[in-house]
Scaffold this motif. Structure first.
Motif, PDB file in Angstrom:
ATOM      1  N   CYS A  67      -1.315  -7.908 -12.607  1.00  0.00           N
ATOM      2  CA  CYS A  67      -2.679  -8.025 -12.649  1.00  0.00           C
ATOM      3  C   CYS A  67      -3.315  -7.964 -14.021  1.00  0.00           C
ATOM      4  N   HIS A 120      -6.349  -7.071 -14.335  1.00  0.00           N
ATOM      5  CA  HIS A 120      -7.407  -5.838 -14.769  1.00  0.00           C
ATOM      6  C   HIS A 120      -6.565  -4.687 -15.435  1.00  0.00           C
ATOM      7  N   ALA A 121      -5.609  -4.240 -14.785  1.00  0.00           N
ATOM      8  CA  ALA A 121      -5.121  -2.746 -15.735  1.00  0.00           C
ATOM      9  C   ALA A 121      -3.612  -3.095 -15.489  1.00  0.00           C
ATOM     10  N   GLY A 122      -2.887  -4.134 -15.181  1.00  0.00           N
ATOM     11  CA  GLY A 122      -1.536  -4.278 -15.387  1.00  0.00           C
ATOM     12  C   GLY A 122      -0.720  -3.902 -14.187  1.00  0.00           C
ATOM     13  N   CYS A 123      -1.007  -3.537 -12.855  1.00  0.00           N
ATOM     14  CA  CYS A 123      -0.437  -3.232 -11.808  1.00  0.00           C
ATOM     15  C   CYS A 123       0.045  -4.501 -11.228  1.00  0.00           C
ATOM     16  N   CYS A 160      -3.666  -6.705  -5.382  1.00  0.00           N
ATOM     17  CA  CYS A 160      -3.323  -5.854  -6.065  1.00  0.00           C
ATOM     18  C   CYS A 160      -3.545  -4.296  -5.554  1.00  0.00           C
ATOM     19  N   CYS A 190      -3.511  -1.485  -6.912  1.00  0.00           N
ATOM     20  CA  CYS A 190      -4.182  -0.442  -7.641  1.00  0.00           C
ATOM     21  C   CYS A 190      -5.744  -0.338  -7.181  1.00  0.00           C
ATOM     22  N   HIS A 191      -6.408  -1.737  -7.326  1.00  0.00           N
ATOM     23  CA  HIS A 191      -7.858  -1.723  -7.298  1.00  0.00           C
ATOM     24  C   HIS A 191      -8.453  -2.642  -6.308  1.00  0.00           C
ATOM     25  N   GLY A 192      -7.605  -3.134  -5.612  1.00  0.00           N
ATOM     26  CA  GLY A 192      -7.994  -4.123  -4.637  1.00  0.00           C
ATOM     27  C   GLY A 192      -8.171  -5.673  -5.325  1.00  0.00           C
ATOM     28  N   GLY A 193      -7.814  -6.009  -6.228  1.00  0.00           N
ATOM     29  CA  GLY A 193      -7.953  -7.246  -6.758  1.00  0.00           C
ATOM     30  C   GLY A 193      -7.233  -8.207  -5.822  1.00  0.00           C
ATOM     31  N   PRO A 204     -12.066  -6.445  -9.117  1.00  0.00           N
ATOM     32  CA  PRO A 204     -12.374  -6.054 -10.503  1.00  0.00           C
ATOM     33  C   PRO A 204     -11.399  -6.943 -11.607  1.00  0.00           C
ATOM     34  N   PRO A 205     -10.498  -7.712 -11.207  1.00  0.00           N
ATOM     35  CA  PRO A 205      -9.868  -8.393 -12.279  1.00  0.00           C
ATOM     36  C   PRO A 205     -10.887  -9.296 -13.048  1.00  0.00           C
TER      37      PRO A 205
HETATM   38 FE1  FES Z   1      -5.290  -4.916 -10.296  1.00  0.00          FE
HETATM   39 FE2  FES Z   1      -6.941  -2.862 -10.882  1.00  0.00          FE
HETATM   40  S1  FES Z   1      -4.988  -3.189 -11.818  1.00  0.00           S
HETATM   41  S2  FES Z   1      -7.379  -4.522  -9.469  1.00  0.00           S
END
Ligand code: FES
Length: 353
Positions: A297, A299-302, A315, A317-320, A333-334
């Motif tokens: 991802c 956004h933060a690498g999930c 994603c 982690c944060h619903g991307g 958020p990505p």
């Molecule tokens: Fe994927 Fe935050 S790591 S939406």
């Protein structure tokens, strides 16, 4: 003549204080459960401390260091990445347990707010608009508990204080004062809760590692590079459309990751991106037409997961949400699309580079 209207004694204040505690109880339970769960989830995830995994805390920290206002601090913590990951997990667990039990509730709330602030400055920093990132909401959700703790409602803090108040006479056995008795009870409660937390953390980590080991060998649609058909040198990636049709062509450059039959229409399979070593997704969009993307991802690498029902990557982690056709961001958020990976079909096999 004495006017008593409007006179509010300490009892009235205590009642108001406890009322606030009852009103805030659902929020307290939510924060407590969420933080405890987040800590346990990290401890149970066998990839979390595995530096070679893109889902590891080290990988995420390396990714975030370049885009966070506290990047230098993140880079410094990277030298002790595993320890940082363990401390974050245990801190989340301690905050969650302390909040649920109402034990040192204000201290737990300060810890929760600091954790949320750290996540906001790293993981959620690039969320746009800012309210897409959950961490800023968590940060402000902790503020009433920083001010008032559990307000004496369903809390060990309240129980200890009550026992201390009702302890009579002022001096206990052996000349122990009321405050000393309260202090002893509080220390006992903290030690018991701490030991219980560590026990739960240890058990969770153990079970998580076991489950992880089992899961890694479980049947999961995964393409494995076929070394015998692997090209010697991958070619440069095109920056255009990542999809590729199976029209007749010469054998492409790149790595053979498996037969076309391994990815039915509408389905996806994971593979290891030969260029980066990170996981990727290969999707069969229609008969003979494939697209491939990095599974990391932006956004933060999930690691994103494929949802066949709506042909999207989600994603955890944060619903991307990303389009499985183009990799474009559809929600969350990505900040940018999933990087495309060139895929070609030859002789009934899939090649990526
Ligand atoms: Fe994927 Fe935050 S790591 S939406």
């Amino acid at each position: 003549m004495r006017f008593v209207l409007g006179v509010r004694g300490p009892e009235w204040e205590t009642q108001r204080y406890r009322q606030a505690g009852w009103v805030l109880l659902p929020l307290r339970a939510f924060l407590g459960v969420t933080f405890a769960f987040a800590g346990l989830q990290k401890l149970a995830n066998p990839d979390f401390l595995n530096a070679s995994s893109p889902a590891s805390v080290q990988h995420q920290m390396a990714l975030l260091a370049g885009q966070s206002p506290i990047g230098p601090l993140v880079r410094l913590s990277l030298h002790v990445g595993s320890l940082t990951g363990i401390l974050i997990s245990l801190a989340e667990l301690a905050v969650g347990v302390g909040t649920l039990l109402g034990l040192r509730a204000r201290l737990a709330a300060v810890g929760g707010a600091l954790l949320a602030l750290t996540f906001f400055l790293t993981v959620s920093w690039n969320a746009s608009p800012y309210y897409y990132g959950a961490d800023i909401v968590f940060l402000f959700a902790w503020t009433p508990f920083v001010a008032a703790g559990a307000a004496g409602v369903l809390s060990l803090d309240g129980w200890i204080a009550e026992r201390a108040r009702s302890a009579a006479p002022t001096h206990g056995r052996g000349g122990t004062t009321q405050q000393e008795l309260a202090g002893t009870r509080e220390r006992r409660a903290i030690v018991t809760a701490g030991a219980a937390t560590l026990l739960v953390a240890g058990l969770t980590a153990f079970v998580g590692r076991l489950a992880g080991g089992t899961a890694s060998t479980a049947a999961r649609k995964q393409l494995t590079p076929n070394r015998s058909r692997q090209a010697t040198r991958p070619s440069a990636r095109p920056s255009t459309d990542p999809t590729q049709s199976s029209a007749p062509q010469r054998r492409p450059s790149g790595t053979n990751v498996g037969p076309v039959s391994a990815v039915p229409v509408g389905q996806a399979a994971e593979f290891k991106d030969p260029a980066t070593g990170n996981p990727g997704w290969l999707v069969c969009l229609s008969a003979g037409k494939f697209a491939a993307f990095s599974a990391v991802c932006t956004h933060a690498g999930c690691i994103v997961q494929y949802q066949a029902s709506n042909k999207e990557f989600v994603c955890p982690c944060h619903g991307g949400v990303f389009s499985a056709r183009t990799g474009a961001v559809l929600g969350g958020p990505p900040p940018s699309p999933l990087p495309p990976i060139h895929v070609a079909v030859s002789d009934g096999h899939l090649y990526v580079d």
